[in-house]
Design a protein around this motif. Structure first.
Motif, PDB file in Angstrom:
ATOM      1  N   GLY A   1       7.309  32.369  24.714  1.00  0.00           N
ATOM      2  CA  GLY A   1       6.432  32.039  23.595  1.00  0.00           C
ATOM      3  C   GLY A   1       7.189  31.399  22.453  1.00  0.00           C
ATOM      4  O   GLY A   1       6.756  30.392  21.873  1.00  0.00           O
ATOM      5  N   ALA A   2       8.370  31.966  22.117  1.00  0.00           N
ATOM      6  CA  ALA A   2       9.197  31.391  21.052  1.00  0.00           C
ATOM      7  C   ALA A   2       9.728  30.022  21.458  1.00  0.00           C
ATOM      8  O   ALA A   2       9.840  29.109  20.614  1.00  0.00           O
ATOM      9  CB  ALA A   2      10.352  32.334  20.733  1.00  0.00           C
ATOM     10  N   THR A   3      10.034  29.858  22.741  1.00  0.00           N
ATOM     11  CA  THR A   3      10.510  28.561  23.235  1.00  0.00           C
ATOM     12  C   THR A   3       9.441  27.496  23.075  1.00  0.00           C
ATOM     13  O   THR A   3       9.708  26.368  22.629  1.00  0.00           O
ATOM     14  CB  THR A   3      10.940  28.669  24.702  1.00  0.00           C
TER      15      THR A   3
ATOM     16  N   GLY B   1       6.563  23.836  15.882  1.00  0.00           N
ATOM     17  CA  GLY B   1       5.792  24.720  15.023  1.00  0.00           C
ATOM     18  C   GLY B   1       4.615  25.377  15.700  1.00  0.00           C
ATOM     19  O   GLY B   1       3.791  26.012  15.019  1.00  0.00           O
ATOM     20  N   GLY B   2       4.538  25.267  17.019  1.00  0.00           N
ATOM     21  CA  GLY B   2       3.468  25.935  17.760  1.00  0.00           C
ATOM     22  C   GLY B   2       2.411  24.986  18.279  1.00  0.00           C
ATOM     23  O   GLY B   2       2.122  23.944  17.674  1.00  0.00           O
ATOM     24  N   VAL B   3       1.814  25.350  19.411  1.00  0.00           N
ATOM     25  CA  VAL B   3       0.749  24.534  19.996  1.00  0.00           C
ATOM     26  C   VAL B   3      -0.570  24.796  19.271  1.00  0.00           C
ATOM     27  O   VAL B   3      -0.744  25.820  18.604  1.00  0.00           O
ATOM     28  CB  VAL B   3       0.594  24.822  21.504  1.00  0.00           C
ATOM     29  N   ASP B   4      -1.486  23.878  19.401  1.00  0.00           N
ATOM     30  CA  ASP B   4      -2.801  24.027  18.772  1.00  0.00           C
ATOM     31  C   ASP B   4      -3.700  24.997  19.521  1.00  0.00           C
ATOM     32  O   ASP B   4      -4.544  25.669  18.912  1.00  0.00           O
ATOM     33  CB  ASP B   4      -3.509  22.665  18.711  1.00  0.00           C
TER      34      ASP B   4
ATOM     35  N   ILE C   1       0.513  34.402  21.600  1.00  0.00           N
ATOM     36  CA  ILE C   1       0.409  34.475  20.136  1.00  0.00           C
ATOM     37  C   ILE C   1       1.669  33.905  19.497  1.00  0.00           C
ATOM     38  O   ILE C   1       1.603  33.200  18.477  1.00  0.00           O
ATOM     39  CB  ILE C   1       0.173  35.930  19.694  1.00  0.00           C
ATOM     40  N   GLU C   2       2.820  34.174  20.102  1.00  0.00           N
ATOM     41  CA  GLU C   2       4.074  33.614  19.590  1.00  0.00           C
ATOM     42  C   GLU C   2       4.082  32.100  19.711  1.00  0.00           C
ATOM     43  O   GLU C   2       4.587  31.386  18.842  1.00  0.00           O
ATOM     44  CB  GLU C   2       5.253  34.209  20.375  1.00  0.00           C
TER      45      GLU C   2
END
Length: 335
Positions: A218-220, A227-230, A245-246
């Motif tokens: 998740g952090a990867t 900055g994270g997926v939509d 969630i990560e």
């Protein structure tokens, strides 16, 4: 005619092949000669009494199938003999948002399913097979493809440039990948198999991650996506939700679809900190199915079929799905 049923719920070995008279369509009903079927994880759960919803003893299994109209009852206007059709999983959900009444019955569970040589449907509970697809391909659409479309388009508002995360190589995840790529999204996909990661790349994934080698995937995903997926198409359930969630951005969306893995429960704090939208997705309406089919035709998308088993060997198709070695949909074809 031949048909399968589950007189008891003891897993794949409980599946029984029987014979009975060919049914006849009543008013506003259609008799379909079934030519192909496909399986979903739900079917494995039903066979071993692990589905957690009402399932009728002796039920004819499977919710997904395609065939040709063999006869029509009085007053039928939507179909003619010879039309190629595919069923809807929730026959009463024609359009609009779900309600308790619309989603009260699902094929292969509380209602008899389609693993039979001939099946009678209400004329409103069928859609036309996309012109570019075979019946075997069309049989993969009712549950997995419509669920992916519901999550991506109806809920997620799919648009070019959106960043999406899919998990594994099952039917929902691969349909989501194919539809998202066609819609101009950038997809990150996970798998625990090097060979499957290569297949995900071939299908258009912009980035792939081996979740078996990277327990903190998740952090990867969060780092690689800037900055994270939509949007996450979450098919794992409690075993993967923490990582999803990560992986998602603040203000992002998680569509909860499957329960393929086990894990500890999760409290609301991580959801609150990221102000996430988390929504359960239950297949979709006939209207969504028809909209999706138009998109499949426009983009010439073909479902990923892992393998095809003859009707007489339906139990082997169940075993293939249960093995977890599949990529895409496991199909049964008329023999």
């Amino acid at each position: 005619m031949r048909y399968y049923h589950l007189p008891e719920f003891g897993g794949v070995d409980a599946l029984r092949l029987g014979e009975r008279d060919e049914p006849r369509p009543g008013p506003r009903q259609v008799l379909v000669r079934m030519r192909a079927w496909s399986l979903n994880h739900r079917d494995l759960l039903i066979a071993r009494a692990a589905y957690g919803r009402d399932v009728r003893p002796g039920v004819v299994p499977l919710s997904d199938g395609a065939g040709e109209v063999a006869a029509t009852g009085e007053g039928v206007t939507r179909w003619r003999t010879g039309d190629r059709v595919v069923c809807t999983v929730i026959p009463r959900w024609i359009a609009g948002p779900p309600t308790a009444e619309k989603v009260a019955g699902m094929l292969g569970g509380s209602l008899d399913g389609v693993l039979a040589e001939y099946v009678v449907f209400d004329e409103e509970a069928l859609v036309a097979v996309p012109a570019h697809l075979s019946l075997a391909e069309a049989a993969t659409l009712p549950c997995a493809a419509v669920t992916a479309w519901h999550a991506l388009v109806e809920v997620g508002g799919l648009r070019p440039g959106q960043r999406l995360l899919t998990l594994g190589t099952g039917g929902v995840s691969l349909f989501a990948l194919q539809l998202a790529v066609a819609g101009g999204a950038r997809v990150t996909a996970t798998s625990g198999s090097a060979g499957k990661l290569d297949r995900l790349r071939d299908l258009g994934a912009a980035d792939v991650i081996d979740h078996a080698a990277d327990p903190g995937w998740g952090a990867t995903v969060h780092e690689r996506s800037g900055g994270g997926v939509d949007h996450v198409i979450e098919v794992g359930g409690s075993g993967t939700l923490r990582q999803s969630i990560e992986a998602v951005r603040t203000g992002g969306r998680i569509s909860v679809i499957g329960v393929l893995s086990r894990g500890e429960g999760i409290g609301p704090v991580p959801l609150l900190r990221k102000a996430l939208s988390v929504q359960g997705v239950l297949v979709g309406s006939r209207e969504m199915f028809e909209e999706m089919n138009r998109a499949l035709e426009r983009h010439r998308i073909h479902p990923v079929v892992d393998g095809v088993f003859p009707f007489c060997d339906a139990a082997d198709a169940y075993r293939r799905l249960a093995s977890g070695r599949h990529v895409g949909k496991v199909v049964i074809a008329a023999d």
